[in-house]
Design a protein around this motif. Structure first.
Motif, short mmCIF file in Angstrom:
data_model
loop_
_atom_site.label_atom_id
_atom_site.label_comp_id
_atom_site.label_asym_id
_atom_site.label_seq_id
_atom_site.Cartn_x
_atom_site.Cartn_y
_atom_site.Cartn_z
N LEU A 10 33.91 48.24 -30.63
CA LEU A 10 35.24 48.62 -30.15
C LEU A 10 35.19 49.92 -29.35
O LEU A 10 35.83 50.05 -28.30
CB LEU A 10 36.21 48.76 -31.32
N LEU A 11 34.43 50.88 -29.84
CA LEU A 11 34.30 52.15 -29.13
C LEU A 11 33.61 51.97 -27.78
O LEU A 11 34.00 52.59 -26.78
CB LEU A 11 33.55 53.17 -29.99
N ARG A 12 32.59 51.13 -27.74
CA ARG A 12 31.92 50.86 -26.46
C ARG A 12 32.85 50.16 -25.48
O ARG A 12 32.87 50.47 -24.29
CB ARG A 12 30.66 50.03 -26.69
N ASP A 13 33.64 49.21 -25.98
CA ASP A 13 34.62 48.52 -25.13
C ASP A 13 35.64 49.52 -24.59
O ASP A 13 36.01 49.47 -23.40
CB ASP A 13 35.33 47.40 -25.89
N VAL A 17 36.40 50.57 -20.66
CA VAL A 17 37.74 50.51 -20.04
C VAL A 17 38.09 51.85 -19.43
O VAL A 17 38.57 51.93 -18.29
CB VAL A 17 38.79 50.07 -21.08
N LEU A 18 37.85 52.93 -20.16
CA LEU A 18 38.16 54.26 -19.64
C LEU A 18 37.32 54.60 -18.42
O LEU A 18 37.82 55.19 -17.45
CB LEU A 18 37.97 55.32 -20.74
#
Length: 100
Positions: A10-13, A17-18
């Motif tokens: 989730l953090l990598r996704d 996105v950012l």
């Protein structure tokens, strides 16, 4: 030991996105498309905006010079600048009411 694989993904996704968002903002002063649409509509309702600003900033002279160089009307210059600043600070306009 707890499995953090889901959170890591989730953090990598989120990071992806950012990163993608930061790449699309080529110029931080590019007006929002909604603002451009409103400004380009000459029949948009307009209101007077009066605020005392420090004379040392020479805002009126700078607006006149920018108008001479760009042909953008004075009011549109102010509207574009303030809208861009306020959106960047987290104050977008409220959505238009869908009820009549």
């Amino acid at each position: 030991m707890p499995d953090h694989t889901h959170h890591i993904r989730l953090l990598r996704d989120l990071a992806d996105v950012l990163e993608a968002q930061s790449e699309t903002t080529d110029a931080p002063f590019t007006p929002h498309p909604d603002t451009q649409a409103i400004i380009s509509t000459r029949h948009a309702s307009r209101g007077q905006l009066n605020y005392a600003v420090p004379e040392a900033l020479q805002l009126q002279r700078r607006i006149r010079r920018y108008n001479a160089d760009s042909g953008i009307p004075h009011g549109d210059i102010v509207a574009l600048a303030l809208d861009t600043f306020l959106r960047a600070k987290g104050y977008p306009p409220e959505p238009a009411s869908t009820t009549a």
